[in-house]
Design a protein around this motif. Structure first.
Motif, short mmCIF file in Angstrom:
data_model
loop_
_atom_site.label_atom_id
_atom_site.label_comp_id
_atom_site.label_asym_id
_atom_site.label_seq_id
_atom_site.Cartn_x
_atom_site.Cartn_y
_atom_site.Cartn_z
N PHE A 7 0.85 -1.17 0.00
CA PHE A 7 0.00 0.00 0.00
C PHE A 7 0.89 1.22 0.00
CE2 PHE A 7 -2.52 -3.41 1.55
CZ PHE A 7 -3.76 -3.19 0.99
N VAL A 8 0.56 2.18 -0.82
CA VAL A 8 1.39 3.36 -0.98
C VAL A 8 0.59 4.59 -0.58
CG1 VAL A 8 2.75 4.73 -2.59
CG2 VAL A 8 2.61 2.25 -2.87
N GLU A 9 1.15 5.36 0.33
CA GLU A 9 0.50 6.61 0.73
C GLU A 9 1.28 7.75 0.11
OE1 GLU A 9 -0.38 9.05 4.80
OE2 GLU A 9 -0.39 6.87 4.88
N ARG A 10 0.60 8.66 -0.54
CA ARG A 10 1.27 9.76 -1.21
C ARG A 10 0.57 11.07 -0.90
NH1 ARG A 10 2.52 7.17 -7.12
NH2 ARG A 10 3.58 5.38 -6.30
N GLU A 11 1.34 12.10 -0.94
CA GLU A 11 0.77 13.44 -0.79
C GLU A 11 1.15 14.25 -2.01
OE1 GLU A 11 1.20 15.70 2.80
OE2 GLU A 11 1.43 13.86 3.96
N SER A 12 0.18 14.90 -2.56
CA SER A 12 0.47 15.81 -3.66
C SER A 12 0.29 17.23 -3.13
CB SER A 12 -0.44 15.55 -4.85
OG SER A 12 -1.72 16.07 -4.59
N ARG A 13 0.42 18.15 -3.97
CA ARG A 13 0.30 19.55 -3.56
C ARG A 13 -1.11 19.88 -3.07
NH1 ARG A 13 1.89 24.60 -7.41
NH2 ARG A 13 2.00 26.11 -5.74
N HIS A 14 -2.10 19.21 -3.64
CA HIS A 14 -3.48 19.57 -3.35
C HIS A 14 -4.25 18.56 -2.51
CE1 HIS A 14 -3.02 22.86 -6.12
NE2 HIS A 14 -2.54 22.02 -7.02
N TYR A 15 -3.82 17.33 -2.47
CA TYR A 15 -4.57 16.35 -1.69
C TYR A 15 -3.68 15.17 -1.31
CZ TYR A 15 -4.99 13.76 -6.07
OH TYR A 15 -4.72 13.09 -7.22
N ARG A 16 -4.21 14.35 -0.43
CA ARG A 16 -3.50 13.16 0.04
C ARG A 16 -4.36 11.95 -0.30
NH1 ARG A 16 -2.48 11.90 6.34
NH2 ARG A 16 -1.25 10.05 6.05
N TYR A 17 -3.72 10.89 -0.82
CA TYR A 17 -4.48 9.70 -1.16
C TYR A 17 -3.66 8.46 -0.86
CZ TYR A 17 -1.65 9.52 -5.40
OH TYR A 17 -0.61 9.46 -6.28
N ILE A 18 -4.36 7.34 -0.77
CA ILE A 18 -3.70 6.06 -0.53
C ILE A 18 -4.04 5.14 -1.69
CG2 ILE A 18 -3.59 4.04 0.97
CD1 ILE A 18 -4.32 5.88 3.30
N ALA A 19 -3.01 4.63 -2.34
CA ALA A 19 -3.20 3.69 -3.44
C ALA A 19 -3.37 2.29 -2.86
CB ALA A 19 -2.01 3.74 -4.38
N GLY A 20 -4.17 1.49 -3.48
CA GLY A 20 -4.42 0.13 -2.99
C GLY A 20 -3.28 -0.82 -3.29
N GLU A 21 -3.55 -2.07 -3.11
CA GLU A 21 -2.55 -3.11 -3.30
C GLU A 21 -2.03 -3.08 -4.73
OE1 GLU A 21 -2.45 -7.86 -2.69
OE2 GLU A 21 -3.71 -6.69 -1.37
N SER A 22 -0.73 -3.20 -4.89
CA SER A 22 -0.11 -3.14 -6.20
C SER A 22 -0.42 -4.40 -7.00
CB SER A 22 1.41 -2.98 -6.06
OG SER A 22 2.04 -3.16 -7.30
N GLY A 23 -1.08 -4.23 -8.14
CA GLY A 23 -1.39 -5.38 -8.99
C GLY A 23 -0.16 -6.07 -9.52
N ALA A 24 0.91 -5.29 -9.77
CA ALA A 24 2.15 -5.88 -10.29
C ALA A 24 2.76 -6.81 -9.26
CB ALA A 24 3.13 -4.78 -10.66
N GLU A 25 2.75 -6.42 -7.99
CA GLU A 25 3.33 -7.27 -6.96
C GLU A 25 2.54 -8.56 -6.81
OE1 GLU A 25 4.58 -7.24 -2.27
OE2 GLU A 25 4.23 -5.36 -3.28
N VAL A 26 1.23 -8.45 -6.83
CA VAL A 26 0.39 -9.63 -6.71
C VAL A 26 0.66 -10.57 -7.89
CG1 VAL A 26 -1.99 -10.47 -6.72
CG2 VAL A 26 -1.37 -8.46 -5.37
N GLN A 27 0.74 -10.03 -9.08
CA GLN A 27 1.00 -10.84 -10.28
C GLN A 27 2.38 -11.48 -10.19
OE1 GLN A 27 0.95 -8.63 -13.92
NE2 GLN A 27 0.63 -10.45 -15.16
N PHE A 28 3.37 -10.72 -9.70
CA PHE A 28 4.72 -11.24 -9.56
C PHE A 28 4.75 -12.40 -8.57
CE2 PHE A 28 9.03 -10.83 -7.59
CZ PHE A 28 9.76 -11.19 -8.71
N LYS A 29 4.08 -12.24 -7.43
CA LYS A 29 4.01 -13.32 -6.44
C LYS A 29 3.33 -14.56 -7.01
CE LYS A 29 3.85 -10.71 -2.15
NZ LYS A 29 3.01 -10.38 -0.99
N ARG A 30 2.25 -14.34 -7.74
CA ARG A 30 1.52 -15.46 -8.33
C ARG A 30 2.41 -16.21 -9.33
NH1 ARG A 30 -2.88 -13.18 -11.24
NH2 ARG A 30 -3.48 -12.34 -9.24
N LEU A 32 5.72 -16.34 -9.31
CA LEU A 32 6.75 -17.07 -8.55
C LEU A 32 6.16 -18.31 -7.90
CD1 LEU A 32 8.78 -14.21 -6.84
CD2 LEU A 32 9.47 -15.63 -8.77
N ASN A 33 4.99 -18.17 -7.30
CA ASN A 33 4.35 -19.32 -6.65
C ASN A 33 4.08 -20.44 -7.65
OD1 ASN A 33 4.35 -18.20 -4.10
ND2 ASN A 33 2.31 -17.33 -4.30
N SER A 34 3.73 -20.08 -8.87
CA SER A 34 3.40 -21.10 -9.87
C SER A 34 4.61 -21.95 -10.25
CB SER A 34 2.80 -20.45 -11.13
OG SER A 34 3.81 -19.80 -11.88
#
Length: 126
Positions: A7-30, A32-34
Motif C-alpha cells: 500500500f502506498v501513501e502519497r501526498e500531492s500539492r493539493h490532496y492526500r491519497y492512498i493507493a491500494g494493493e499493487s497489482g504488479a506485486e500480486v502478479q509477480f508473487k503469483r 513465482l508461486n506457480s
C-alpha cells in the motif's frame, strides 16, 4: 518480514491519497508461486540491498519488453532466451553505472578477497 500486499501513501500539492494493493506485486508473487519460488524481503533498515536489486530488475523490465516487441517475440520460451542473453550481458559485459565495474568481475573479486556477504538461507532472521 513478509507482507501480503503493498500500500502506498502519497501526498500531492493539493490532496492526500492512498493507493491500494499493487497489482504488479500480486502478479509477480503469483508467477513465482506457480514455479515454486518464494519471495524473501529485506529487513527494516536494509534499504541499500533493496536498491541494488531494484535497479537490476528495472534494467530488465525496461529492456525485455522492448526487445521482444522489436524482434516480434510472441512465445515465452523465445522471450526466456532473450532474457538469458540480457542477463548475461548485464552480468558479464555491461559496466555498472555507479561502481564502474562489470558485476561478475566485482562479484568474483569480492569472493577472492573474502568480502562476500552470502550465507545459507537457514541463517536468515525470520
Amino acid at each position: 518480514m513478509i507482507t501480503t500486499g503493498r500500500f502506498v501513501e502519497r501526498e500531492s500539492r493539493h490532496y492526500r491519497y492512498i493507493a491500494g494493493e499493487s497489482g504488479a506485486e500480486v502478479q509477480f508473487k503469483r508467477a513465482l508461486n506457480s514455479i515454486g519460488v518464494g519471495l524473501i524481503y529485506t529487513g527494516e533498515g536494509k534499504g541499500a540491498a533493496k536498491g541494488k536489486i531494484e535497479k537490476r530488475f528495472d534494467y530488465f523490465q525496461r529492456r525485455l519488453p522492448y526487445l521482444c516487441e522489436k524482434k516480434k517475440i510472441k512465445r515465452i520460451p523465445d522471450a526466456q532466451a532473450e532474457l538469458d542473453e540480457l542477463v548475461a550481458f548485464y552480468n558479464d559485459c555491461r559496466v555498472h553505472q555507479e561502481t564502474e565495474e562489470i558485476p561478475s568481475k566485482r562479484w568474483n573479486k569480492a569472493i577472492e578477497e573474502g568480502k562476500g556477504k552470502n550465507r545459507p538461507l537457514n541463517d536468515i532472521d525470520p
